[in-house]
Design a protein around this motif. Structure first.
Motif, mmCIF file in Angstrom:
data_model
loop_
_atom_site.group_PDB
_atom_site.id
_atom_site.type_symbol
_atom_site.label_atom_id
_atom_site.label_comp_id
_atom_site.label_asym_id
_atom_site.label_seq_id
_atom_site.Cartn_x
_atom_site.Cartn_y
_atom_site.Cartn_z
ATOM 1 N N ASP B 4 -3.698 7.585 1.168
ATOM 2 C CA ASP B 4 -2.730 7.305 2.225
ATOM 3 C C ASP B 4 -2.671 5.833 2.584
ATOM 4 O OD1 ASP B 4 -2.063 9.826 2.218
ATOM 5 O OD2 ASP B 4 -3.053 10.417 4.105
ATOM 6 N N TYR B 5 -3.846 5.256 2.706
ATOM 7 C CA TYR B 5 -3.860 3.851 3.120
ATOM 8 C C TYR B 5 -3.151 2.979 2.095
ATOM 9 C CZ TYR B 5 -7.401 2.547 -0.268
ATOM 10 O OH TYR B 5 -8.053 2.291 -1.427
ATOM 11 N N LEU B 6 -3.214 3.390 0.803
ATOM 12 C CA LEU B 6 -2.528 2.614 -0.235
ATOM 13 C C LEU B 6 -1.021 2.809 -0.145
ATOM 14 C CD1 LEU B 6 -4.880 3.201 -3.301
ATOM 15 C CD2 LEU B 6 -4.664 1.136 -1.904
ATOM 16 N N LYS B 7 -0.641 4.020 0.242
ATOM 17 C CA LYS B 7 0.794 4.314 0.293
ATOM 18 C C LYS B 7 1.477 3.666 1.488
ATOM 19 C CE LYS B 7 0.734 7.670 -3.085
ATOM 20 N NZ LYS B 7 0.778 9.033 -3.529
ATOM 21 N N GLN B 8 0.649 3.095 2.347
ATOM 22 C CA GLN B 8 1.266 2.384 3.470
ATOM 23 C C GLN B 8 1.450 0.897 3.174
ATOM 24 O OE1 GLN B 8 -1.450 3.532 6.502
ATOM 25 N NE2 GLN B 8 -0.666 5.635 6.420
ATOM 26 N N LYS B 9 1.106 0.509 1.983
ATOM 27 C CA LYS B 9 1.257 -0.902 1.609
ATOM 28 C C LYS B 9 2.738 -1.252 1.508
ATOM 29 C CE LYS B 9 -3.049 -1.830 1.156
ATOM 30 N NZ LYS B 9 -3.604 -2.674 2.214
ATOM 31 N N ARG B 10 2.988 -2.560 1.756
ATOM 32 C CA ARG B 10 4.378 -3.018 1.685
ATOM 33 C C ARG B 10 4.714 -3.356 0.230
ATOM 34 N NH1 ARG B 10 2.198 -5.388 6.093
ATOM 35 N NH2 ARG B 10 1.748 -7.310 4.958
ATOM 36 N N LEU B 11 5.725 -2.671 -0.294
ATOM 37 C CA LEU B 11 6.113 -2.864 -1.694
ATOM 38 C C LEU B 11 7.484 -3.521 -1.776
ATOM 39 C CD1 LEU B 11 3.689 -1.108 -2.281
ATOM 40 C CD2 LEU B 11 5.110 0.344 -3.731
ATOM 41 N N LEU B 12 7.568 -4.594 -2.558
ATOM 42 C CA LEU B 12 8.857 -5.256 -2.767
ATOM 43 C C LEU B 12 9.345 -4.944 -4.181
ATOM 44 C CD1 LEU B 12 11.116 -7.299 -2.171
ATOM 45 C CD2 LEU B 12 9.544 -9.108 -2.895
ATOM 46 N N LEU B 13 10.572 -4.417 -4.273
ATOM 47 C CA LEU B 13 11.138 -4.065 -5.580
ATOM 48 C C LEU B 13 12.274 -5.025 -5.890
ATOM 49 C CD1 LEU B 13 11.480 -0.244 -4.804
ATOM 50 C CD2 LEU B 13 9.476 -1.431 -5.727
ATOM 51 N N VAL B 14 12.203 -5.680 -7.044
ATOM 52 C CA VAL B 14 13.247 -6.649 -7.394
ATOM 53 C C VAL B 14 13.855 -6.270 -8.738
ATOM 54 C CG1 VAL B 14 13.779 -9.087 -7.724
ATOM 55 C CG2 VAL B 14 11.870 -8.414 -6.246
ATOM 56 N N ASP B 15 15.183 -6.056 -8.721
ATOM 57 C CA ASP B 15 15.895 -5.750 -9.965
ATOM 58 C C ASP B 15 17.363 -6.063 -9.733
ATOM 59 O OD1 ASP B 15 15.046 -3.584 -12.510
ATOM 60 O OD2 ASP B 15 17.109 -4.313 -12.283
ATOM 61 N N ASP B 16 18.053 -6.469 -10.790
ATOM 62 C CA ASP B 16 19.463 -6.790 -10.576
ATOM 63 C C ASP B 16 20.349 -5.547 -10.632
ATOM 64 O OD1 ASP B 16 18.979 -6.434 -13.224
ATOM 65 O OD2 ASP B 16 20.408 -7.956 -13.905
ATOM 66 N N GLU B 17 19.797 -4.432 -11.062
ATOM 67 C CA GLU B 17 20.576 -3.191 -11.120
ATOM 68 C C GLU B 17 20.378 -2.421 -9.815
ATOM 69 O OE1 GLU B 17 22.373 -1.198 -13.345
ATOM 70 O OE2 GLU B 17 22.612 -2.849 -14.793
ATOM 71 N N GLU B 18 21.436 -2.359 -9.052
ATOM 72 C CA GLU B 18 21.298 -1.720 -7.752
ATOM 73 C C GLU B 18 20.925 -0.241 -7.888
ATOM 74 O OE1 GLU B 18 23.965 -1.374 -3.778
ATOM 75 O OE2 GLU B 18 24.455 -2.982 -5.190
ATOM 76 N N GLU B 19 21.551 0.372 -8.880
ATOM 77 C CA GLU B 19 21.301 1.796 -9.108
ATOM 78 C C GLU B 19 19.824 2.057 -9.407
ATOM 79 O OE1 GLU B 19 22.601 4.812 -9.204
ATOM 80 O OE2 GLU B 19 24.368 4.064 -8.111
ATOM 81 N N LEU B 20 19.289 1.157 -10.226
ATOM 82 C CA LEU B 20 17.900 1.341 -10.625
ATOM 83 C C LEU B 20 16.971 1.133 -9.430
ATOM 84 C CD1 LEU B 20 16.370 1.505 -13.635
ATOM 85 C CD2 LEU B 20 15.362 -0.519 -12.641
#
Lengths: 504, 235
Positions: B4-20
């Motif tokens: 749980d504590y790991l799943k509360q980490k802040r994740l940044l996702l970068v991709d040029d495909e909006e759908e993806l």
């Protein structure tokens, strides 16, 4: 230069041969031309014959027989018989020219015998003590009047002739060499150019007698290079095109795979729909593998993928690929049985770690594709020991690094060949397919008849396995496993193999 | 006890495909992650990186206004957040470049959702393991911060090698870790010939974490290949 030397040798041989041949020919011609002369001995023979035909008649006179007369007539010659002592002509032929004297002094006779009488060339023969002089037409013979030779000249003749022949030969060879080297100097660049043509771009200086040839070579070279360049460009373009297409397919395929995976696990959906999502996911995984294979295949085929060679422990590579395979087999449908020859520790080969891993991965993926319901897989590693199973000192350093606990272990390094055998008990391939796999050239990766019982193809993935084995100097064999499934045997050359020996 | 504590980490996702981006976000949300933000360009990503201080970034290599590699080095200059490259560029050169720059993982599209989530989890575990040092196993628990095992009332300390091995196993909990990978983790770059030594260490680890070391339930042998650590969270 080797060629040039050979050429010279050949030329010299031909030259010698021609000289000998010419000499022999001349001798034969000379003999043929003087054959008649030899027979008649330059007219002297006739004189003797006429003498024999001169017969005594009626006790007091001499008479030429019919045959003798015929000879004279045929030769168009006259004859006189000079008596011994008096020097008077005691007989003469009827056709005696008027200017011929009828009395001869001893000096006249000597002169007439050596040379001419009134410009008529003469030959003589003795009749008893008398002398018959036969006078030939003026243009019948040349007579050599001073026919004495220096004694030494004749004595030394063989040596002299040999010397002369030698000098002649030297002169001929000298002329030949001067000419040939001059010629070779101008030919050499052309010959060199032609020899280098297959490997590199060639430019020959266009001058001298062979400038036409040189310019033709230059043109050929240019043409060759431009074709080669075009071909490479085309291959590169093709590989890049494939890379581009596979790149562009990856992102959309990610979404297909991603959403299919999500749908498959969505418990709110009916089973049927989830099963369909599973099919989509599995097929998109296949597409993914296909894209990867296609890309790698074209890069290997067009040698755009340089091998990153290093010392690789092939056993570790196989273990990693197998572990990845098992880790991704969440439903545990593909139990893997691992067996490694007793005591084998590290199997070091000189190879590209990524590619080797890829080969093993392709073999395992192929099993999964052909057996969607699961099957048992056995992975076996064996060494085919080389004859020179010897110790190698270079590993000594590593030995010292081992833990203290392992001091009772020593290593023995061996070279030889290593084989990896991966077999399954699932869907096999029939002889026809195996043959096809064995013989399909790289560029024909999708044979039309290549479908197995399940309609799946043992396609590009396995050809890549073969390709990877080949770029490592090894082989890949495909066969029917003992349990009726499919089998692959990968054989590679070992750099060295470390065998653990436990000391008792 | 869980991640749980790991799943509360802040994740940044970068991709040029909006759908993806949308899909990845959905996959991660479903997997339990809550703090997620997305960006479609390097500038946007860098802005979010500065303001929001993500704890892990998933980067595409090809972006409309630059490439992921340079974005990565810009980020790395300011913090050493873990990064996973997720890209359509599968050529070896790109992959090695990613590794060489110090990326934590490199994934080539297309990918299965489960593949992505397990790799992200592995990176998070590795990067933030000290925040939750206690990993629960079936019959004991491992405290990575103290390098100790708690089995019943007993507290047993781990040797350096045992610690390294357990760390490597825990990072890939539930997955087979090959003999070679374990040897490399414990003995470094040239790990040939430590197999027997490894077996000895595994035996001692089992004595510490298992009730019955000859019938292990947490540290399993996969014959010939390697070992697998079963934690509570992987069950």
């Amino acid at each position: 230069m080797k060629h040039t030397l050979r050429l010279i040798r050949r030329f010299v041989f031909i030259l010698m041969f021609s000289v000998i041949l010419l000499f022999a020919l001349n001798v034969i011609l000379f003999i043929a031309a003087t054959y008649d002369e030899t027979n008649a001995r330059g007219g002297w023979q006739w004189a003797e014959e006429v003498t024999e035909e001169l017969l005594s008649s009626d006790g007091n006179g001499l008479k030429l027989s019919q045959k003798g007369a015929e000879i004279l007539e045929e030769l168009d010659a006259w004859a006189v018989l000079v008596a011994d002592g008096t020097g008077d002509v005691i007989w003469h032929s009827d056709n005696l020219p008027p200017e011929i004297p009828l009395h001869y002094s001893a000096a006249d006779i000597s002169w007439g015998t050596r040379g001419y009488i009134k410009d008529y060339p003469t030959t003589t023969a003795s009749k008893g003590k008398d002398l018959l002089i036969l006078g030939h037409p003026k243009t019948r013979y040349w007579k050599q009047m001073w026919n004495t030779w220096d004694y030494d000249l004749i004595k030394n003749a063989p040596g002299t002739i040999l010397k002369a022949a030698g000098v002649n030969l030297l002169v001929i060879i000298f002329i030949y060499m001067v000419f040939t080297f001059g010629f070779l100097r101008s030919v050499k660049p052309v010959v060199d150019g032609i020899e280098r043509l297959p490997e590199e771009e060639v430019h020959v200086r266009e001058r001298g007698q062979l400038s036409g040839l040189a310019s033709a070579i230059n043109q050929a070279s240019e043409k060759l290079r431009s074709q080669e360049h075009a071909l490479k460009k085309k291959e590169r373009a093709q590989a890049n095109w494939i890379a581009g297409v596979s790149h562009d397919i990856r992102t959309p395929l990610s979404m297909v795979m991603g959403y299919a995976g999500e749908l498959e696990e969505n418990r709110a959906l009916p089973d049927e729909a989830r099963k369909q999502a599973q099919v989509i996911r599995l097929q998109s995984v296949r597409m993914k593998n296909l894209i990867n294979d296609l890309n790698l295949y074209s890069r290997l085929e067009y040698t755009m993928q340089p091998l990153k060679r290093s010392k690789v422990d092939f056993a570790a590579v196989v273990r990693l690929a197998a572990a990845d395979f098992i880790n991704s087999d969440l439903e545990q449908k593909y139990p893997v049985e691992w067996s490694m020859e007793e005591g084998l520790a590290a199997c070091v080969i000189d190879g590209d770690k990524e590619l080797l891993g890829r080969a093993v991965n392709n073999i395992l993926t192929n099993v999964r594709v052909h057996n969607p319901d699961g099957c048992r897989i056995t992975i076996k590693m064996e060494k085919e020991k080389g004859k020179d199973g010897k110790r190698k000192g270079e590993r000594g350093k590593d030995e010292k690094r081992t833990d203290e606990k392992e001091k009772d272990e020593t290593r023995r390094d061996e070279t030889g060949r290593l084989s990896l055998i991966i077999e399954d008990n699932g869907t096999g391939a029939d002889q026809e397919q195996l043959k096809q796999l064995k013989n399909t050239p790289h560029y024909m990766m999708c044979g039309r008849n290549g479908s197995s019982e399940r309609g799946e193809r043992h396609g590009m993935g396995l050809l890549i396995v073969r390709q990877i084995a080949e770029v490592h100097g090894g082989t890949a064999e495909f066969f029917q496993s003992q349990e009726g499934g499919f089998g692959v045997k990968l054989t590679l050359t070992l750099e060295h193999i470390a065998v653990m020996i436990e000391k008792a | 006890m869980s991640n749980d504590y790991l799943k509360q980490k802040r994740l940044l996702l970068v991709d040029d495909e909006e759908e993806l981006l949308h899909m990845v976000e959905m996959i991660l949300r479903k997997d339990g992650y809550t703090e997620l933000r997305t960006a479609g360009s390097t500038e946007e990503a860098f802005r979010i990186f500065r303001e929001w201080k993500p704890e892990l970034a998933v980067l595409d290599v090809m972006l409309p206004d630059g490439d992921g590699f340079s974005l990565f080095s810009r980020m790395r200059r300011e913090s050493d957040l873990p990064v996973l490259f997720l890209t359509a560029r599968g050529e070896d050169e790109d992959r090695f470049k990613g590794w060489d720059m110090g990326a934590d993982d490199y994934m080539v599209k297309p990918f299965l959702p489960r593949e992505l989530t397990s790799r992200i989890l592995a990176i998070l575990r590795r990067s933030y393991k000290n925040e939750n040092p206690v990993v629960r196993l079936a019959q004991s628990s491992i405290d990575f911060e103290r390098a100790e095992v708690q089995k019943g009332e007993e507290r047993l300390s781990l040797t350096a090698k045992e610690y390294e091995l357990l760390t490597a196993l825990y990072r890939n909990a539930g997955r087979i870790v090959t003999i070679d990978q374990l040897c490399e983790a414990a003995w470094g770059d040239n790990p040939y010939g430590y197999e027997n030594s490894l077996m000895a260490h595994i035996r001692r680890i089992r004595e510490k974490i298992e009730e019955n070391p000859s019938k292990p339930v947490s540290l399993l042998t996969v014959k010939g290949l390697g070992y697998k650590l079963i934690t509570e969270e992987t069950l």
